[in-house]
Every structure is written in C-alpha cells, then in structure tokens.
Design a protein around this motif. Sequence first.
Motif, short mmCIF file in Angstrom:
data_model
loop_
_atom_site.label_atom_id
_atom_site.label_comp_id
_atom_site.label_asym_id
_atom_site.label_seq_id
_atom_site.Cartn_x
_atom_site.Cartn_y
_atom_site.Cartn_z
N VAL A 255 0.84 -1.21 0.00
CA VAL A 255 0.00 0.00 0.00
C VAL A 255 0.87 1.25 0.00
CG1 VAL A 255 -1.64 1.35 1.36
CG2 VAL A 255 -1.98 -1.11 1.08
N TRP A 258 2.11 1.99 -3.55
CA TRP A 258 1.09 1.75 -4.56
C TRP A 258 1.37 2.46 -5.87
CZ3 TRP A 258 -2.10 5.69 -6.49
CH2 TRP A 258 -2.00 6.93 -5.82
N TRP A 293 0.23 -7.13 -8.03
CA TRP A 293 0.14 -5.87 -7.26
C TRP A 293 0.90 -5.99 -5.95
CZ3 TRP A 293 -1.64 -4.04 -2.58
CH2 TRP A 293 -1.77 -2.65 -2.47
#
Length: 610
Positions: A255, A258, A293
């Motif tokens: 995160v 990101w 991701w």
Amino acid sequence: MELEKENMINEETVEMAKQKKLGGIKTMPFILANEICDRFAATGFHANLITYLTQQLNLPLVKASNTLTNFSGVASFMPIFGALLADSFVGRYWTILIALLIYILGMVIITISAILPQFRPQQCPTQENCKEASQSQLWVLYISLLLTSIGLGGTRPCVVAFAADQLDISKFKTQAKSWNFFNWYYFSLSLASLSALTVIVYVQDRVSWGWGLGIPTIAMAMAFVAFLVGSPLYQKTKPEGSPFVRVTQVIVAAVKKWQVMVPIDAKLLYENKELDHSISRDGRLVHTDHLRWFDKAAVITEDDTVLVSNSPKLWRIATVHRVEELKSIIRLLPIISTGIIYVMAYSHQNSFTVMQARTMDRHLSSSFQIPPASMAVFGVIGTLISLAVYDRLFVPFAYRFTNNPAGITCLQRIGVGFVINVLATFIAAFVEMKRKQEAKDHNLLDKPTHTIPISVFWLIPQYFLHGVAESFFHVGKLEFLYEQSAESMKSTALALYWIAIGIGQYAGTLMVTMVHKYTTNGRGRNWLPDRNLNRGKLEDYYMLITGIQVLNLVYYFLCAWFYTYKLLEDTVKGGEDGNLELVVDKAVIDVTNDPPHYNPILARDLVDIP
C-alpha cells in the motif's frame, strides 16, 4: 576468538544431532493414541447431544439443532486463534496441551450437569406441552460447549501439522502407493468414531447420561496422558513469529508503494536468504506472475537502498518469499471457500436423520433396538471401507493411467467427494418420502412418538455415501492444504479450513431458520416442524440442499481449473555447488544451467477434475 567459534560450531552440531534423533515414526503411537482417545471422546460427546437437548432439556427440535450447529460454528472459528497462538508464541506442542485441558474442563462440567437433577427440567416422555430447561440450566450447557469449542480450536489446526512435523512427508509421498499418512490418520480416527457410536451412544440411551458423558470425559483425560507421555520424543518446532504479522507487513508495504512500478525482471525484487531462513527451511517460494500488485512490497526504491544493506524495515519492504506467502494463502481461499456449502448441506442432516431414525423400526431382535444416533456407524463404515479400498485397490489401479504415486491429485479427490455428497443428499429426500408414506398408510402422521413400521436400515445408503464422501473430501482437503500452504503457515491454512467449516455451519443454521420461518402454511405447518417431523416436508429441504450443492460443484470445478500450484526453490546437494530445482507439487523443473523463469502452471495442466 577462534576457540569461541569452534565451541559454537560444536554446540550447534550437538544440537542438530539431538534434533535428528527426535520425531520420526516412533512418535506416531503417542500422537495417534491421543487422537484416537480424543476422537472417541468427541464423537461420544457430540453424536447424541441432539437427543440430550430434546429429551433431557426438552428443547424444540429446531432450537436444539441450531444450538449445536452454532457452537460447532464457534468451534470451527476458534482454530484461527489456536493457529495464532501456536505459530506466534508457544508452538504447536504447548497449544495442544493447553487445549486438551480446556476441553476436559468443558466435558467435566456437562457430565456433572447430567448427573445432578437440579441442572435439568422434569422429563417429558410424551413430547407434548414440555417445560423447557431454564435459562440458568441452559447456561451450564452453553459454558461447557464453549469450553469444548475453545479446546477444539487449539487441537484442530495443530495436531495434523504437529504429527506431519514428526515425519519426512516428502519421503513418504514417494511411497504413496503403499503408505499415506493422511489416509492412515483419518482411518484411525474413523475407527475411534465407530467405537464411540456403538458403545457410548448405547450407554447414553440405555444406561444413563451420567455414564454416557462420563466415559468420553475419562477418554479425553487418557488422550491428554497419551500425548504427554510421548513428550521426550517429539520434534518441537519453535514458533517463528506470527504469519498474520508477516502477511500484514506485506500488505502495508504494498500500500505504501502503490505508485511504484513493478519491474519486469523478477530478479530485481528484494531477496534475503538470511532473513527468510527460519521460515523457508524446505525451500523458498519462487516468484509468480499472479497477483502482481503485491510485488510492490518487494520493490527496492531509493529510500530502501540503505535499509536493505543494513536492517530492512519489514513494514516498508518485504522479500519475495514473504510476498509469495501471502499469494499462496490468497490462492487457497477459493478452494477453501467451496467447503462452506458442503458443510452447510450436512450441518443439520445429522440432527434430522437422528430424529427420523427415532420414529422408525430399529429392532435387531425382539429385545434389542439400535439407538438412533448409532445409525451414524454406517457413515463411519463407509469412510473406513473407502479409505481401505482407496489405498489398496484404487491407488494402484489409477496409477496405471495417471503415473501419479497418489493415484489422483488432491483436487480430484475433493471433487469426487463433492459429487458423492450431492448423491447422498438426493437419496435422503426419497427415503424421507418413503418414511412419510408408511406413516400415512398406518395413520401415524399425528403420532410422533409412535414407531412407524419401516426399517431404520432405509437410512443406510445416505449414511454410507456421506461417509464415503467424507473420506474423499476431508482427507483430500487436509492433504492439499498441508502441501500447498507455505512452510510457516500450515497451521494457519488448516485454521482457515476450519473457519470455512464454521461459516458453513452458521450458513446451515441460517438456512434452517429461514426455511422454518418462510415455509409455514395456513395451518401453521412448515417443512421443519418443532415436534412432529411426520407433518413436515424434510424431503423438500433435502432437495433444496441438493440443488445448492450442484451449483457449488460448478463453482469448485472453476476454482480447481484455475488454481496455480505452489512453486518451491530447493537446493539439492550434488557436485560442489548443488543443483537448483523448482519443485511444483509432484513435478520438478530443472533449472541448473539457466536462470529460473516462472511459467504459470495451472491446475488444468496437471489435473483433470472428474
């Protein structure tokens, strides 16, 4: 200085020699003795509780069934806490010991309540206008069920993994045609269940509930002693930190980054063998191109350069192995989730089938009747026979076509379990139609306490098929999760498996409650009545569950088709430097000469779901 190093090396050598002497097949008698006593006690305790709640505590059928299912759900959620305790703080050994003691305490409480009359309402043999147990009497039941649920939360995620820790599973997998740890483990537990269903249930129905619950309590104490006696022989793996913390660190790091681009070349991602050593003794997980991701967490930015060379901040950067730990759990979730409907379909059937059996002719002779709950013996027999046939006949036969030492893959085995369970529920609907027709023909529809002249053995096919389905589904699922979960997350994977079971049990409670509420007709009757099953439509409920299971089977097929197998990097000693191999389940890809490049291997390339 040199002397100190030499002493440290000698101490490590001695310690490694001691560790090698621990574990192994010699520990199995103690672990299996514990598990056999545990299963004997748990089966004897839970198998007939629906009778205790409806006849001793005078609870309505739906309320009693929901009570048992709800606490079974609690017991299925507790393993996540047991896994956290085992993997993060005290290890599997101490978690099992503590859990056994808590379980014993819960069983002692309910045994005392079964002996002392003040803990129960007046008996109601007619099952009409019965006075239910008071709130204080129910609280004694709830406390005991809660303690046993907590106890199961400690043993369920740890015992299988602890037993497998004692063995070289990879060695035994090459001998799968003649020896399968998970099959023998489940076979032993099924024998214990068979004994409990024939002995304990008879004592509960014919002698007293004090002895009927007291014997399982004694057996549970014996389980604790058996496990404790083997303590000097066990290989006790030390906890290497919470996998939940590592997973959270990867998510937080991803995160934070990101906006960072993931490099095409996976070699540029962060690796640290020393940091991952304690959680990757069997080999590090290799980078995969799925769920890319999360690879952001392993990207080395300018801000990380100094930290990586010194002490990395794990809330900002994660190794590839730790990222792949998270990916491996995420990939398991769809497969695990398919078990929710499987459990939902069966969560209340045991209760309803016991009540069906109570209305049927159970005579083996003029003086002996089979206790209703003992009909579950035929399910256990189905499990035992299928396990024996699976190892001795099916695996050698399948091996000729698949060249797989295990006969078929774990995913295929789970799929077969789904199909058989659908068939069992479908048959159950027709058996209920037959039972009600006999009641109608003999004018017994409004006489729920009278015996319908139809043999209880009509229930054998559904029991037997459910037992066969269990041997395929549960054994296949246990083996699959142990193989495919990351090395340091095996307890966590098994805990997630039990959580899925818990969700399935709560879904079953919701299903039964909704059916009970919304199928009421103008005369106040519904599919699942509280007292008179003859006036219900249990067959319609079974058909509804069958249809839901068919949809779940399609969902499972898709999940299995797209599943990506775990990929391990393993160094095998050979020559001076050793050969680097990528190990995918049972396939080995040699990458000795070339850099390892990951090519996604999907379940559809390795298995053919039936």
